[in-house]
Scaffold this motif. Structure first.
Motif: not given
Length: 263
Positions: A231-246
């Motif tokens: 996602q180069s060039g996209q302005k991301m803000n918060i990105v949420a996921s399951d199993m976040v430490t993986r």
């Protein structure tokens, strides 16, 4: 080295490198609004603590079966989306928590609140001290409610998600959101999380007696992390996921601050 716990070592190294990542940002990013930073978040953050012995909160169609042990076990297997505690998530670099809170019916203490997702958590909100511990050490917290009656404190944060169990569908939905629906000068969340169907199609998943949501997530997460890296060039803000430490999820989100020309 035979028998060396490489996965554990890798996770520990990531925790050590990302536990204080915001203070390590380049000086020119110190004045950037938080809604212009890429921030790692966790979806259904407290589901590692679900109580298989509690009554069923959701889905509503299964509430009548709360007294049946095997039904509660199925809900538990498919409602748990995290395997790391809140402390472990924060130490790993997560800075957005998705907390779902409710009262238990007929609780002797009507003011006691629990986290939930399918089932209630084993401990209540007060015992977790999620917010109080941060205030005690002089940390800043932004609280956003998803209910209109309480949005005088902070407006609702828009959450985009794919509403699918297929990574390709999730990626397509998020691409559209980033191109056409993303709010500017406000927080927003891109949810990489899988979503179980809310109709009969759910049986395709929950009747797999040797499977669970953790396994499904771990099979899908590497694909979505690879999409995130592109996602180069996209302005991301918060990105949420399951199993976040993986699967280097947190590190990938943090690095977007450099990849996207912010550092």
């Amino acid at each position: 080295m035979p028998g060396f716990p490489w996965k554990k070592f890798r996770r520990s190294a990531e925790v050590n490198s990302n536990s204080d990542w915001m203070s390590q940002l380049p000086p020119k990013l110190h004045t950037v609004p938080l809604y212009d930073l890429a921030i790692p978040g966790s979806h259904d953050s407290i589901t590692y603590d679900l109580d298989v012995n509690s009554s069923i909160v959701e889905p509503q169609k299964l509430r009548r079966f709360s007294k049946i042990c095997c039904v509660r076990k199925i809900v538990h297997r498919w409602a748990s989306t995290q395997d790391a505690t809140v402390t472990e998530q924060l130490d790993a670099g997560v800075r957005y928590l998705d907390l779902r809170i409710a009262r238990k019916p007929n609780d002797p203490d009507p003011t006691r609140l629990y986290f939930y997702h399918g089932l209630y958590t084993r401990t209540d909100v007060e015992n977790k001290h999620t917010l109080k511990s941060c205030w005690d050490i002089d940390k800043n917290i932004i609280v956003s409610y998803d209910y209109k009656a309480n949005q005088d404190l902070w407006m609702k944060i828009t959450y985009f998600y794919g509403n699918s169990m297929k990574p390709a569908d999730i990626e397509s939905r998020l691409c559209r959101a980033l191109e056409k629906e993303r709010p500017y000068q406000y927080f927003f969340v891109c949810g990489l999380n899988l979503t179980l169907p809310n109709d009969a199609r759910i049986l395709k998943y929950i009747l797999r007696l040797c499977d669970n949501f953790h396994n499904v997530i771990l099979r899908s997460l590497p694909k979505m992390v690879q999409w995130l890296k592109k996602q180069s060039g996209q302005k991301m803000n918060i990105v949420a996921s399951d199993m976040v430490t993986r699967d280097d999820f947190v590190t990938t989100v943090i690095e977007l601050n450099s990849i996207n020309g912010k550092a």
